[in-house]
Design a protein around this motif. Structure first.
Motif, PDB file in Angstrom:
ATOM      1  N   GLY A   1       0.789  -1.349   0.022  1.00  0.00           N
ATOM      2  CA  GLY A   1      -0.130   0.126   0.010  1.00  0.00           C
ATOM      3  C   GLY A   1       0.845   1.691   0.213  1.00  0.00           C
ATOM      4  O   GLY A   1       0.365   2.238  -0.460  1.00  0.00           O
ATOM      5  N   GLU A   2       2.074   1.021   0.408  1.00  0.00           N
ATOM      6  CA  GLU A   2       2.954   2.008   0.415  1.00  0.00           C
ATOM      7  C   GLU A   2       3.327   3.131  -1.065  1.00  0.00           C
ATOM      8  O   GLU A   2       3.230   4.058  -1.409  1.00  0.00           O
ATOM      9  CB  GLU A   2       4.291   2.182   1.135  1.00  0.00           C
TER      10      GLU A   2
ATOM     11  N   VAL B   1       1.568   2.460  -3.456  1.00  0.00           N
ATOM     12  CA  VAL B   1      -0.022   3.145  -4.507  1.00  0.00           C
ATOM     13  C   VAL B   1      -0.199   4.410  -3.982  1.00  0.00           C
ATOM     14  O   VAL B   1      -0.729   5.183  -4.388  1.00  0.00           O
ATOM     15  CB  VAL B   1      -1.233   1.954  -3.544  1.00  0.00           C
ATOM     16  N   GLN B   2       0.115   4.768  -2.291  1.00  0.00           N
ATOM     17  CA  GLN B   2      -0.014   6.138  -2.075  1.00  0.00           C
ATOM     18  C   GLN B   2       0.510   6.645  -2.426  1.00  0.00           C
ATOM     19  O   GLN B   2       0.708   8.023  -2.751  1.00  0.00           O
ATOM     20  CB  GLN B   2       0.204   5.641  -0.159  1.00  0.00           C
ATOM     21  N   ARG B   3       1.813   6.872  -2.835  1.00  0.00           N
ATOM     22  CA  ARG B   3       3.145   7.532  -2.971  1.00  0.00           C
ATOM     23  C   ARG B   3       2.777   7.562  -4.877  1.00  0.00           C
ATOM     24  O   ARG B   3       3.446   8.913  -4.502  1.00  0.00           O
ATOM     25  CB  ARG B   3       4.758   6.229  -3.384  1.00  0.00           C
TER      26      ARG B   3
ATOM     27  N   ARG C   1       0.034   7.968  -5.760  1.00  0.00           N
ATOM     28  CA  ARG C   1      -0.953   9.163  -5.883  1.00  0.00           C
ATOM     29  C   ARG C   1      -1.052  10.211  -5.052  1.00  0.00           C
ATOM     30  O   ARG C   1      -1.262  11.261  -5.546  1.00  0.00           O
ATOM     31  CB  ARG C   1      -1.953   8.400  -4.488  1.00  0.00           C
ATOM     32  N   THR C   2      -0.052  10.231  -3.993  1.00  0.00           N
ATOM     33  CA  THR C   2      -0.172  11.477  -3.605  1.00  0.00           C
ATOM     34  C   THR C   2       1.405  12.248  -4.789  1.00  0.00           C
ATOM     35  O   THR C   2       1.441  13.584  -5.193  1.00  0.00           O
ATOM     36  CB  THR C   2       1.498  11.913  -2.801  1.00  0.00           C
TER      37      THR C   2
ATOM     38  N   GLU D   1      -1.027  14.190  -7.470  1.00  0.00           N
ATOM     39  CA  GLU D   1      -1.671  15.079  -7.177  1.00  0.00           C
ATOM     40  C   GLU D   1      -1.207  15.920  -6.390  1.00  0.00           C
ATOM     41  O   GLU D   1      -1.560  17.064  -7.448  1.00  0.00           O
ATOM     42  CB  GLU D   1      -2.240  15.212  -5.810  1.00  0.00           C
TER      43      GLU D   1
ATOM     44  N   SER E   1      -2.413   7.061 -11.030  1.00  0.00           N
ATOM     45  CA  SER E   1      -3.221   6.262 -10.348  1.00  0.00           C
ATOM     46  C   SER E   1      -3.521   4.769 -10.613  1.00  0.00           C
ATOM     47  O   SER E   1      -3.486   3.843  -9.635  1.00  0.00           O
ATOM     48  CB  SER E   1      -4.958   7.417 -10.020  1.00  0.00           C
TER      49      SER E   1
ATOM     50  N   GLY F   1      -0.657   3.001 -10.074  1.00  0.00           N
ATOM     51  CA  GLY F   1      -0.948   2.273  -8.303  1.00  0.00           C
ATOM     52  C   GLY F   1      -2.252   1.398  -7.852  1.00  0.00           C
ATOM     53  O   GLY F   1      -2.172   0.358  -7.475  1.00  0.00           O
ATOM     54  N   GLU F   2      -3.583   1.398  -8.201  1.00  0.00           N
ATOM     55  CA  GLU F   2      -4.353   0.809  -8.486  1.00  0.00           C
ATOM     56  C   GLU F   2      -4.639  -0.847  -8.866  1.00  0.00           C
ATOM     57  O   GLU F   2      -4.866  -1.969  -8.569  1.00  0.00           O
ATOM     58  CB  GLU F   2      -5.999   1.407  -9.327  1.00  0.00           C
TER      59      GLU F   2
END
Length: 334
Positions: free
Chosen positions: A92-93, A95-97, A99-100, A103, A237, A240-241
């Protein structure tokens, strides 16, 4: 008090003389002002020209910002590429990276689009894509339907008639024709779902709920139903998904494709920036020898190029003019 003497029966001449002196003074001022105004005209033109050059320099700085943003994405993807070569799963790290980072670099005022394309090269052609999950319009229904889509932002609406039995591309075509006046395009996605897109400047039309009313099975007659369209995720995204679902091999292919596209975009930005700098340097070095009419033509050319941020067309034009003679400065930016 001193009283001016006059001849018997005569009229004092002082007022007349004052009037004449006043007229002469005004005429003298007008004559003295004319050459000043003529002298100032080239200065005004020069100031306008430098203002345009300043705008061009600002755009060049924006191009540099786009290069830096692409460099950040490229570095992150290369890091991810190394990680995926050493593991068969993504946490999950990661994926979050992703997405951040998306953004940060692809928001409305950021240098990149959600497709990781430089916003400057896209110019006014940048579009935002939306889908809707809970409204199925592409399947066939036994009866004809009438839909009205109202956009509160622009206080406008469009009407769509869907014949009985119509489905898929036939429905898409009717939606696209009706929505055209709102600058909205209807397409079918790779997953076979309805996809709407519109210019980024008009995105509020779909960012806010659309009021849909009509007559039929999907939208029964009655009060309008607010429908929220969802903006499609960007490339980072999606990457990551896919990794989050464990689709490592598939997302590795996407990653390699993105790396190639990023390298191409960096080359285009760098090439444009270098050519633009060269042209501006030539214009500056020869500006003192230009005649006034040539100066005005130069300002007009540069202004038209900077209008609407049409960088792709400008770049192509500059490349095509690479071997133009130095004698015609105006043509350097034609």
């Amino acid at each position: 008090m001193q009283i001016q003497q006059t001849r018997p029966g005569g009229v004092a001449e002082a007022p007349a003389q004052l009037k004449l002196r006043g007229q002469a003074s005004v005429q003298g001022k007008n004559k003295s002002r004319q050459p000043v105004a003529m002298d100032r005209h080239p200065n005004v033109a020069r100031l306008e020209r430098w203002a345009l050059i300043g705008t061009a320099q600002q755009r060049i700085a924006h191009a540099q910002g786009g290069e830096q943003a692409l460099g950040q994405v490229w570095g992150e993807l290369k890091r991810l590429e190394r990680q995926l070569s050493q593991t068969t799963s993504a946490g999950g790290e990661i994926v979050q990276r992703l997405r951040t980072l998306e953004e940060k670099l692809t928001s409305q005022d950021a240098p990149l689009t959600d497709a990781l394309k430089p916003r400057l090269l896209n110019g006014a052609g940048s579009r935002v894509h939306y889908g809707v999950d809970h409204l199925e319009l592409l399947t066939a229904k036994p009866t004809a339907e009438r839909l009205v889509l109202a956009f509160p932002v622009s206080n406008s609406a469009v009407e769509v008639l869907i014949p009985a039995g119509a489905q898929g591309q036939e429905v898409i075509k009717r939606l696209d024709q009706a929505l055209n006046k709102e600058q909205i395009q209807a397409r079918m996605s790779e997953q076979g779902k309805l996809e709407l897109s519109l210019p980024e400047a008009q995105r509020r039309k779909l960012d806010e709920p659309v009021l849909i009313s009509g007559e039929g099975i999907r939208i029964p007659a009655g009060n309008p139903v607010p429908v929220k369209f969802k903006q499609h995720p960007g490339q980072l995204s999606l990457l990551g998904e896919g990794l989050g679902r464990g689709e490592i091999k598939q997302e590795q292919r996407r990653l390699h494709k993105l790396l190639g596209e990023i390298e191409q975009s960096v080359r285009e930005l760098k090439q444009f920036r270098q050519k633009m700098v060269q042209q501006l340097d030539k214009v500056k070095s020869r500006s003192q020898s230009l005649k006034l009419d040539e100066l005005e033509q130069l300002q007009s050319k540069l202004s038209s190029q900077l209008k609407d941020g049409g960088f792709a067309g400008t770049m192509a034009g500059l490349l095509a003019q690479a071997n133009v003679s130095r004698q015609n400065v105006v043509a350097l930016l034609a």
